[in-house]
Design a protein around this motif. Structure first.
Motif, PDB file in Angstrom:
ATOM      1  N   LEU A 192       0.769  -1.056   0.013  1.00 38.18           N
ATOM      2  CA  LEU A 192      -0.036  -0.019   0.006  1.00 38.18           C
ATOM      3  C   LEU A 192       1.034   1.419  -0.136  1.00 38.18           C
ATOM      4  O   LEU A 192       0.469   2.160  -0.695  1.00 38.18           O
ATOM      5  N   SER A 208      -6.915   1.513   0.699  1.00 32.48           N
ATOM      6  CA  SER A 208      -6.962   0.359   0.916  1.00 32.48           C
ATOM      7  C   SER A 208      -8.681   0.102   0.558  1.00 32.48           C
ATOM      8  O   SER A 208      -9.285  -0.767  -0.034  1.00 32.48           O
ATOM      9  N   ARG A 264      -6.430  -7.870  -1.242  1.00 33.46           N
ATOM     10  CA  ARG A 264      -5.181  -7.455  -0.511  1.00 33.46           C
ATOM     11  C   ARG A 264      -4.227  -8.468  -0.600  1.00 33.46           C
ATOM     12  O   ARG A 264      -3.001  -8.520   0.008  1.00 33.46           O
TER      13      ARG A 264
END
Length: 118
Positions: A53, A74, A84
């Protein structure tokens, strides 16, 4: 008493559509970001073998001039239907044919000092 549900609720108590905060990236930029993520990093160019990220936040800020926190990005990735989970990294000098043969259970001749198989 009427049986319809709409008559039970006064007109002033219905929910109005909520607009919320507008997206920082336009739909076209979101599509471009998703394509960039799905293309994956190139270790020589990007310096990483898997996207984090932090790396994606830096990319978005460099490319689009928009600052996202890791949490905000996210949430955006979740709205873009990206998970993820990371894919298993592959070695740059790996042999795809040998890996496919191993997965199928095909015996591969071992190269080494051993003699021929009995």
């Amino acid at each position: 008493m009427p049986s319809s549900a709409s008559t039970l609720r006064p007109d002033g108590l219905h929910d109005r559509p909520r607009t919320g905060r507008p997206e920082k990236l336009s739909p076209g930029q979101q599509v471009a970001l998703k394509a960039h993520i799905l293309r994956g990093p190139e270790p020589k160019r990007d310096g990483v073998s898997a996207w984090r990220l932090v790396d994606l936040c830096e990319h978005v800020e460099r490319t689009y001039g928009v600052s996202y926190s890791e949490w905000g990005l996210s949430c955006l990735l979740k709205r873009l239907n990206l998970s993820r989970q990371k894919t298993r990294p592959s070695h740059p000098k790996g042999n795809p044919a040998a890996q496919a043969a191993f997965k199928k259970g095909i015996p591969v001749k071992a190269a080494g000092p051993r003699g021929p198989a009995p």
